[in-house]
Design a protein around this motif. Structure first.
Motif, PDB file in Angstrom:
ATOM      1  N   ALA A   1       7.659 -10.359  10.131  1.00 45.10           N
ATOM      2  CA  ALA A   1       6.356 -10.217   9.472  1.00 45.10           C
ATOM      3  C   ALA A   1       5.933 -11.549   8.878  1.00 45.10           C
ATOM      4  O   ALA A   1       6.764 -12.407   8.559  1.00 45.10           O
ATOM      5  N   THR A   2       4.636 -11.720   8.720  1.00 44.06           N
ATOM      6  CA  THR A   2       4.133 -12.816   7.901  1.00 44.06           C
ATOM      7  C   THR A   2       4.019 -12.311   6.464  1.00 44.06           C
ATOM      8  O   THR A   2       3.924 -11.096   6.227  1.00 44.06           O
ATOM      9  N   VAL A   3       4.018 -13.207   5.504  1.00 42.23           N
ATOM     10  CA  VAL A   3       3.879 -12.764   4.112  1.00 42.23           C
ATOM     11  C   VAL A   3       2.550 -12.051   3.893  1.00 42.23           C
ATOM     12  O   VAL A   3       2.458 -11.117   3.078  1.00 42.23           O
ATOM     13  N   ASP A   4       1.515 -12.444   4.644  1.00 44.73           N
ATOM     14  CA  ASP A   4       0.209 -11.814   4.476  1.00 44.73           C
ATOM     15  C   ASP A   4       0.217 -10.348   4.902  1.00 44.73           C
ATOM     16  O   ASP A   4      -0.654  -9.572   4.471  1.00 44.73           O
ATOM     17  N   GLU A   5       1.190  -9.973   5.726  1.00 46.29           N
ATOM     18  CA  GLU A   5       1.252  -8.572   6.162  1.00 46.29           C
ATOM     19  C   GLU A   5       1.814  -7.645   5.087  1.00 46.29           C
ATOM     20  O   GLU A   5       1.842  -6.419   5.274  1.00 46.29           O
ATOM     21  N   MET A   6       2.224  -8.201   3.963  1.00 49.45           N
ATOM     22  CA  MET A   6       2.634  -7.379   2.811  1.00 49.45           C
ATOM     23  C   MET A   6       1.471  -7.140   1.850  1.00 49.45           C
ATOM     24  O   MET A   6       1.584  -6.321   0.943  1.00 49.45           O
ATOM     25  N   VAL A   7       0.355  -7.839   2.080  1.00 47.37           N
ATOM     26  CA  VAL A   7      -0.780  -7.732   1.162  1.00 47.37           C
ATOM     27  C   VAL A   7      -1.446  -6.358   1.270  1.00 47.37           C
ATOM     28  O   VAL A   7      -1.696  -5.695   0.261  1.00 47.37           O
ATOM     29  N   GLY A   8      -1.757  -5.932   2.485  1.00 44.16           N
ATOM     30  CA  GLY A   8      -2.428  -4.653   2.678  1.00 44.16           C
ATOM     31  C   GLY A   8      -1.674  -3.484   2.055  1.00 44.16           C
ATOM     32  O   GLY A   8      -2.274  -2.673   1.321  1.00 44.16           O
ATOM     33  N   PRO A   9      -0.361  -3.353   2.316  1.00 42.07           N
ATOM     34  CA  PRO A   9       0.390  -2.274   1.681  1.00 42.07           C
ATOM     35  C   PRO A   9       0.342  -2.331   0.153  1.00 42.07           C
ATOM     36  O   PRO A   9       0.235  -1.292  -0.507  1.00 42.07           O
ATOM     37  N   ALA A  10       0.408  -3.545  -0.416  1.00 42.37           N
ATOM     38  CA  ALA A  10       0.363  -3.673  -1.874  1.00 42.37           C
ATOM     39  C   ALA A  10      -1.001  -3.257  -2.418  1.00 42.37           C
ATOM     40  O   ALA A  10      -1.088  -2.516  -3.407  1.00 42.37           O
ATOM     41  N   VAL A  11      -2.065  -3.738  -1.791  1.00 43.07           N
ATOM     42  CA  VAL A  11      -3.413  -3.384  -2.241  1.00 43.07           C
ATOM     43  C   VAL A  11      -3.604  -1.871  -2.142  1.00 43.07           C
ATOM     44  O   VAL A  11      -4.149  -1.234  -3.060  1.00 43.07           O
ATOM     45  N   PHE A  12      -3.163  -1.269  -1.041  1.00 43.79           N
ATOM     46  CA  PHE A  12      -3.284   0.185  -0.893  1.00 43.79           C
ATOM     47  C   PHE A  12      -2.594   0.921  -2.033  1.00 43.79           C
ATOM     48  O   PHE A  12      -3.188   1.788  -2.683  1.00 43.79           O
ATOM     49  N   LEU A  13      -1.336   0.574  -2.307  1.00 42.75           N
ATOM     50  CA  LEU A  13      -0.577   1.304  -3.322  1.00 42.75           C
ATOM     51  C   LEU A  13      -1.137   1.096  -4.736  1.00 42.75           C
ATOM     52  O   LEU A  13      -0.959   1.938  -5.608  1.00 42.75           O
ATOM     53  N   LEU A  14      -1.804  -0.009  -4.964  1.00 47.27           N
ATOM     54  CA  LEU A  14      -2.408  -0.268  -6.271  1.00 47.27           C
ATOM     55  C   LEU A  14      -3.779   0.368  -6.423  1.00 47.27           C
ATOM     56  O   LEU A  14      -4.249   0.566  -7.546  1.00 47.27           O
ATOM     57  N   SER A  15      -4.426   0.681  -5.308  1.00 43.63           N
ATOM     58  CA  SER A  15      -5.820   1.119  -5.334  1.00 43.63           C
ATOM     59  C   SER A  15      -5.937   2.622  -5.535  1.00 43.63           C
ATOM     60  O   SER A  15      -4.972   3.386  -5.441  1.00 43.63           O
ATOM     61  N   GLU A  16      -7.184   3.054  -5.761  1.00 46.78           N
ATOM     62  CA  GLU A  16      -7.468   4.490  -5.901  1.00 46.78           C
ATOM     63  C   GLU A  16      -7.243   5.234  -4.597  1.00 46.78           C
ATOM     64  O   GLU A  16      -7.109   6.465  -4.599  1.00 46.78           O
ATOM     65  N   ALA A  17      -7.184   4.510  -3.484  1.00 49.02           N
ATOM     66  CA  ALA A  17      -6.884   5.164  -2.208  1.00 49.02           C
ATOM     67  C   ALA A  17      -5.496   5.778  -2.209  1.00 49.02           C
ATOM     68  O   ALA A  17      -5.213   6.694  -1.428  1.00 49.02           O
TER      69      ALA A  17
END
Length: 255
Positions: free
Chosen positions: A221-237
């Motif tokens: 993985a690239t480090v940027d591919e951990m961003v989406g999962p983190a944003v999802f888990l932090l968000s109202e989604a």
């Protein structure tokens, strides 16, 4: 039906281990999603560089030097974050270390150092962040664990690291259950082999080729591919997600 929001607009985040690797990528990603971000790490040029990336993404940034094994500095960091950027509602705990040694030769000092940073440091981070979030009844925390907390990596002699990341996963679940009725969600991400500076050194090139061959998607993985999962888990989604360990491993643990 209105789609859930993945945005983090007008929220304040604290990211530990923000000066490099996964923590740095996530810190910038949170800014791109609308958050203002305090970056906590050991002193060094990486901390200021991470803040410049956040500002380039349109967020406000705050560099804070400190050590995750020092409870007082974490408490001070949370207060500094609150007074400068606003009430803390988001946190990502990415500070951690790894090294290798055969179990029968590992010194007590080597074992303890990894556990002190990866487990105790993460607990102290969650404790300081959680107190602030519980005070106003709202918050989300993401801890960076590892697939090594679920499986044992072939060829890597790291009993201390594996044990520490297993502890992170279960600590995450424990905190999630303590705080779930009080407005604070706690989840973890378990990356697979990721192209951090530690894994892209020339001297580990042969090992990296094996990592990639063992991963179903055929690469790290690239480090940027951990961003989406983190944003999802932090968000109202992810409002109904707590106590989750999200494996982001390219399918590795399927084999």
């Amino acid at each position: 039906m209105t789609l859930p929001s993945f945005r983090l607009d007008q929220q304040t985040a604290l990211v530990t281990g923000a000066a490099s690797g996964i923590g740095r990528a996530i810190a910038a990603g949170l800014a791109r999603s609308g958050a203002n971000v305090a970056c906590f790490d050991l002193p060094g040029p990486g901390l200021d560089e991470a803040c410049k990336e956040i500002e380039a993404a349109g967020g406000r940034a705050l560099p804070i030097s400190g050590d995750v094994t020092d409870a007082a500095s974490l408490t001070a960091a949370v207060e500094q974050t609150r007074s400068t950027l606003g009430p803390l509602t988001l946190a990502v705990n990415s500070a951690g270390i790894a090294n290798a040694s055969p179990a029968e030769e590992m010194t007590r000092e080597q074992w303890q150092r990894v556990l002190d940073i990866n487990v105790t440091g993460l607990f102290l981070s969650c404790q300081a962040e959680g107190r602030a979030m519980l005070d106003h009844g709202r918050g989300a925390i993401v801890n960076i664990a590892s697939m090594s907390g679920t499986i044992v990596n072939r060829g890597l002699l790291q009993a201390h690291y594996n044990a520490s990341k297993a502890a992170v996963i279960h600590l995450t679940r424990s905190l999630a259950m303590e705080w779930c009725r009080r407005g604070v969600r706690v989840n973890s991400i378990s990356p697979g082999y990721t192209a951090t500076p530690m894994n892209t050194r020339p001297e580990v090139a042969d090992q990296v080729r094996q990592f990639e061959a063992d991963t179903p998607l055929g690469r790290m993985a690239t480090v940027d591919e951990m961003v989406g999962p983190a944003v999802f888990l932090l968000s109202e989604a992810a409002a109904f997600c707590t106590g989750v360990d999200l494996l982001v491993d390219g399918g590795f643990t399927c084999w």
